[in-house]
Design a protein around this motif. Structure first.
Motif, PDB file in Angstrom:
ATOM      1  N   LYS A 138       0.575  -1.015   0.260  1.00  0.00           N
ATOM      2  CA  LYS A 138       0.256  -0.019   0.155  1.00  0.00           C
ATOM      3  C   LYS A 138       0.873   1.614   0.024  1.00  0.00           C
ATOM      4  O   LYS A 138       0.343   2.158  -0.740  1.00  0.00           O
ATOM      5  CB  LYS A 138      -1.022   0.339   0.784  1.00  0.00           C
ATOM      6  CG  LYS A 138      -2.070  -1.149   1.283  1.00  0.00           C
ATOM      7  CD  LYS A 138      -3.035  -1.079   2.405  1.00  0.00           C
ATOM      8  CE  LYS A 138      -4.269  -2.020   2.318  1.00  0.00           C
ATOM      9  NZ  LYS A 138      -4.715  -2.064   4.358  1.00  0.00           N
ATOM     10  N   LYS A 139       2.301   1.473   0.952  1.00  0.00           N
ATOM     11  CA  LYS A 139       2.900   2.532   0.482  1.00  0.00           C
ATOM     12  C   LYS A 139       3.811   2.662  -1.053  1.00  0.00           C
ATOM     13  O   LYS A 139       3.188   4.106  -0.761  1.00  0.00           O
ATOM     14  CB  LYS A 139       3.878   2.041   1.649  1.00  0.00           C
ATOM     15  CG  LYS A 139       3.482   1.764   3.228  1.00  0.00           C
ATOM     16  CD  LYS A 139       4.581   1.659   4.251  1.00  0.00           C
ATOM     17  CE  LYS A 139       4.107   1.530   5.638  1.00  0.00           C
ATOM     18  NZ  LYS A 139       4.925   1.373   6.908  1.00  0.00           N
ATOM     19  N   LEU A 140       3.946   1.901  -1.618  1.00  0.00           N
ATOM     20  CA  LEU A 140       4.522   1.121  -2.206  1.00  0.00           C
ATOM     21  C   LEU A 140       3.279   2.351  -3.892  1.00  0.00           C
ATOM     22  O   LEU A 140       3.813   2.995  -4.338  1.00  0.00           O
ATOM     23  CB  LEU A 140       4.731   0.409  -3.145  1.00  0.00           C
ATOM     24  CG  LEU A 140       5.404   0.465  -4.886  1.00  0.00           C
ATOM     25  CD1 LEU A 140       6.147   1.462  -4.687  1.00  0.00           C
ATOM     26  CD2 LEU A 140       5.813  -0.960  -5.079  1.00  0.00           C
ATOM     27  N   CYS A 141       2.137   1.724  -3.361  1.00  0.00           N
ATOM     28  CA  CYS A 141       1.078   1.961  -4.436  1.00  0.00           C
ATOM     29  C   CYS A 141       1.232   3.495  -3.886  1.00  0.00           C
ATOM     30  O   CYS A 141       0.149   4.625  -4.942  1.00  0.00           O
ATOM     31  CB  CYS A 141      -0.191   1.565  -3.765  1.00  0.00           C
ATOM     32  SG  CYS A 141      -0.268  -0.399  -4.877  1.00  0.00           S
ATOM     33  N   GLU A 142       0.815   3.971  -3.355  1.00  0.00           N
ATOM     34  CA  GLU A 142       0.471   5.699  -2.304  1.00  0.00           C
ATOM     35  C   GLU A 142       1.823   6.280  -3.292  1.00  0.00           C
ATOM     36  O   GLU A 142       0.941   7.383  -3.775  1.00  0.00           O
ATOM     37  CB  GLU A 142       1.029   5.846  -1.439  1.00  0.00           C
ATOM     38  CG  GLU A 142       0.663   7.268  -0.845  1.00  0.00           C
ATOM     39  CD  GLU A 142       0.892   7.398   0.588  1.00  0.00           C
ATOM     40  OE1 GLU A 142       1.050   8.669   1.324  1.00  0.00           O
ATOM     41  OE2 GLU A 142       1.337   6.254   1.388  1.00  0.00           O
ATOM     42  N   LYS A 143       2.572   6.130  -3.818  1.00  0.00           N
ATOM     43  CA  LYS A 143       3.643   6.271  -4.669  1.00  0.00           C
ATOM     44  C   LYS A 143       3.368   6.860  -6.335  1.00  0.00           C
ATOM     45  O   LYS A 143       4.081   7.145  -7.168  1.00  0.00           O
ATOM     46  CB  LYS A 143       4.932   6.270  -4.844  1.00  0.00           C
ATOM     47  CG  LYS A 143       5.345   6.157  -3.163  1.00  0.00           C
ATOM     48  CD  LYS A 143       5.766   7.523  -2.630  1.00  0.00           C
ATOM     49  CE  LYS A 143       5.955   7.478  -1.012  1.00  0.00           C
ATOM     50  NZ  LYS A 143       6.657   9.016  -1.232  1.00  0.00           N
ATOM     51  N   ALA A 144       2.436   6.148  -6.414  1.00  0.00           N
ATOM     52  CA  ALA A 144       1.881   5.821  -8.226  1.00  0.00           C
ATOM     53  C   ALA A 144       0.915   6.658  -8.554  1.00  0.00           C
ATOM     54  O   ALA A 144      -0.126   7.583  -7.726  1.00  0.00           O
ATOM     55  CB  ALA A 144       1.680   4.078  -8.071  1.00  0.00           C
ATOM     56  N   ASP A 145       1.196   7.046  -9.917  1.00  0.00           N
ATOM     57  CA  ASP A 145       0.511   7.430 -11.032  1.00  0.00           C
ATOM     58  C   ASP A 145      -0.706   6.504 -11.472  1.00  0.00           C
ATOM     59  O   ASP A 145      -2.209   7.275 -11.430  1.00  0.00           O
ATOM     60  CB  ASP A 145       0.346   8.259 -12.293  1.00  0.00           C
ATOM     61  CG  ASP A 145       1.603   9.392 -11.918  1.00  0.00           C
ATOM     62  OD1 ASP A 145       1.600  10.341 -11.285  1.00  0.00           O
ATOM     63  OD2 ASP A 145       3.267   9.109 -11.897  1.00  0.00           O
ATOM     64  N   ILE A 146      -0.810   5.326 -11.240  1.00  0.00           N
ATOM     65  CA  ILE A 146      -2.021   4.341 -11.582  1.00  0.00           C
ATOM     66  C   ILE A 146      -1.321   3.508 -11.162  1.00  0.00           C
ATOM     67  O   ILE A 146       0.174   3.273 -11.175  1.00  0.00           O
ATOM     68  CB  ILE A 146      -2.057   4.476 -13.385  1.00  0.00           C
ATOM     69  CG1 ILE A 146      -3.347   3.325 -13.208  1.00  0.00           C
ATOM     70  CG2 ILE A 146      -0.460   4.099 -13.920  1.00  0.00           C
ATOM     71  CD1 ILE A 146      -3.843   3.813 -14.751  1.00  0.00           C
ATOM     72  N   ILE A 147      -2.129   1.858 -10.931  1.00  0.00           N
ATOM     73  CA  ILE A 147      -1.870   0.848 -10.277  1.00  0.00           C
ATOM     74  C   ILE A 147      -2.958  -0.049 -10.835  1.00  0.00           C
ATOM     75  O   ILE A 147      -3.317   0.240 -11.116  1.00  0.00           O
ATOM     76  CB  ILE A 147      -1.714   0.544  -8.703  1.00  0.00           C
ATOM     77  CG1 ILE A 147      -3.335   1.092  -8.090  1.00  0.00           C
ATOM     78  CG2 ILE A 147      -0.600   1.970  -7.714  1.00  0.00           C
ATOM     79  CD1 ILE A 147      -3.658   0.764  -6.430  1.00  0.00           C
ATOM     80  N   THR A 148      -1.919  -1.057 -11.349  1.00  0.00           N
ATOM     81  CA  THR A 148      -2.323  -1.790 -12.251  1.00  0.00           C
ATOM     82  C   THR A 148      -3.242  -3.468 -11.545  1.00  0.00           C
ATOM     83  O   THR A 148      -1.937  -4.480 -11.646  1.00  0.00           O
ATOM     84  CB  THR A 148      -1.861  -1.911 -13.233  1.00  0.00           C
ATOM     85  OG1 THR A 148      -0.767  -3.006 -13.061  1.00  0.00           O
ATOM     86  CG2 THR A 148      -1.686  -1.190 -14.024  1.00  0.00           C
ATOM     87  N   PRO A 149      -3.873  -3.583 -10.481  1.00  0.00           N
ATOM     88  CA  PRO A 149      -3.744  -4.483  -9.848  1.00  0.00           C
ATOM     89  C   PRO A 149      -4.901  -5.900 -10.265  1.00  0.00           C
ATOM     90  O   PRO A 149      -5.896  -5.071 -11.019  1.00  0.00           O
ATOM     91  CB  PRO A 149      -4.234  -4.690  -8.437  1.00  0.00           C
ATOM     92  CG  PRO A 149      -5.049  -3.287  -8.775  1.00  0.00           C
ATOM     93  CD  PRO A 149      -4.589  -2.404  -9.784  1.00  0.00           C
ATOM     94  N   LEU A 178      -9.315   2.002  -2.900  1.00  0.00           N
ATOM     95  CA  LEU A 178      -8.279   1.698  -2.967  1.00  0.00           C
ATOM     96  C   LEU A 178      -7.749   3.360  -3.303  1.00  0.00           C
ATOM     97  O   LEU A 178      -6.899   3.674  -3.290  1.00  0.00           O
ATOM     98  CB  LEU A 178      -8.549   1.311  -5.150  1.00  0.00           C
ATOM     99  CG  LEU A 178      -8.447  -0.308  -4.888  1.00  0.00           C
ATOM    100  CD1 LEU A 178      -8.726  -0.464  -6.660  1.00  0.00           C
ATOM    101  CD2 LEU A 178      -6.604  -0.740  -4.479  1.00  0.00           C
ATOM    102  N   ALA A 179      -8.773   4.383  -3.581  1.00  0.00           N
ATOM    103  CA  ALA A 179      -8.629   5.689  -3.630  1.00  0.00           C
ATOM    104  C   ALA A 179      -7.952   6.283  -2.450  1.00  0.00           C
ATOM    105  O   ALA A 179      -7.247   6.936  -2.049  1.00  0.00           O
ATOM    106  CB  ALA A 179     -10.004   6.723  -3.851  1.00  0.00           C
ATOM    107  N   SER A 180      -8.420   5.501  -1.080  1.00  0.00           N
ATOM    108  CA  SER A 180      -7.770   5.929   0.308  1.00  0.00           C
ATOM    109  C   SER A 180      -6.126   5.580   0.703  1.00  0.00           C
ATOM    110  O   SER A 180      -5.339   6.170   1.453  1.00  0.00           O
ATOM    111  CB  SER A 180      -8.478   5.598   1.502  1.00  0.00           C
ATOM    112  OG  SER A 180      -8.648   4.280   1.090  1.00  0.00           O
TER     113      SER A 180
END
Length: 281
Positions: A138-149, A178-180
């Motif tokens: 989740k901490k890495l996803c926070e840095k993303a412009d877009i995530i692709t799970p 996910l927005a959170s």
């Protein structure tokens, strides 16, 4: 300063993922796709495996955590920077921290960050991962412009129960949660329906940007589809395409690769013959 002439050189992508020597997935898929789209793709291997993990037994696995720290230290000394960081399989929580450090220290000011949170499928975590790993991701996803799970990964990240055939309400709740996390947008792949189709759904967490694409579901184990999708998506975003167009191109190209693949005795998608026409999708 080694990283001069930025305006003249190719855009440079740092691909942090594993290398499966046999079986088409991860870096061995990502690099040729992004190269065909005109980018310099630099690998940072998180692990080296003799084969991918689907359908093989007793495969070798070399953890590269110690080595990737050395590689990044060398790049720091050489002042090597990247226009995009694209992450895939990460073998442990320390590698997640390393990715965050690379995003913060080895990227240009106008960077793009695409995170494929590879950790689960079909309703369960991959071997070797646990829920503390999910929290770290989740901490890495926070840095993303877009995530692709995929949908399983999206459920784990959003904290909602997995349903093999989710309703529209469940999918929207997934995006809401996910927005959170802090990512700017998300595209969820591999959403099965009761109509024997499979959906890809994108949202920037607003009502104005929410759309889906649907294809016939092929009940075969085809490895590397997520890598193909995320690589094309990454390339289109760096090209300057809208997120909507990037998702459409990535979805259409991946589906074309699936159709082009004879499933018997295949160990990945037959994407190579379609690379010359990738722009038409």
């Amino acid at each position: 300063m080694r990283d001069n002439d930025k305006q003249q050189r190719q855009k440079r992508i740092l691909a942090i993922n594993d290398i499966s020597c046999f079986g088409k997935c991860s870096i061995t898929v990502v690099m040729p796709i992004l190269a065909s789209m005109g980018y310099e793709c630099v690998p940072l291997p998180t692990a080296i495996l003799s084969t991918h993990t689907g359908g093989f037994k007793n495969y070798t696995f070399l953890d590269m955590t110690t080595e990737i720290k050395k590689i990044l230290n060398h790049w720091e000394k050489e002042k090597i920077f990247f226009d995009c960081v694209f992450t895939g399989y990460l073998g442990n929580k320390e590698q997640i921290d390393i990715c965050i450090s690379a995003i913060e220290n080895r990227t240009s000011a106008e960077k793009s960050v695409i995170v494929d949170p590879v950790m689960a499928d079909s309703g369960k975590l991959y071997a070797g991962f646990n829920h503390s790993y999910v929290d770290a991701m989740k901490k890495l996803c926070e840095k993303a412009d877009i995530i692709t799970p995929n949908y399983t990964e999206a459920c784990l990240l959003s904290g909602i129960p997995y349903n093999e055939f989710p309703t529209d309400e469940e999918i929207k709740k997934c995006f809401k949660n996910l927005a959170s996390i802090g990512a700017k947008s998300a595209v969820i792949t591999g959403i099965k329906t009761t109509k024997k189709t499979i959906k890809t759904v994108y949202s920037d967490f607003s009502e104005s940007e929410y759309f889906e694409m649907s294809y016939n579901y092929i009940n075969e184990m085809l490895h590397g589809g997520g890598d193909v999708f995320s690589a094309v998506l990454c390339g289109k975003i760096l090209e300057g395409a809208s997120r909507k167009q990037a998702v459409k191109t990535a979805s259409n190209f991946t589906n074309a690769c699936i159709i082009n693949t004879k499933t018997k005795n295949q160990y990945g998608l037959n994407f190579e013959p379609l690379l010359r026409d990738i722009k038409k999708y």
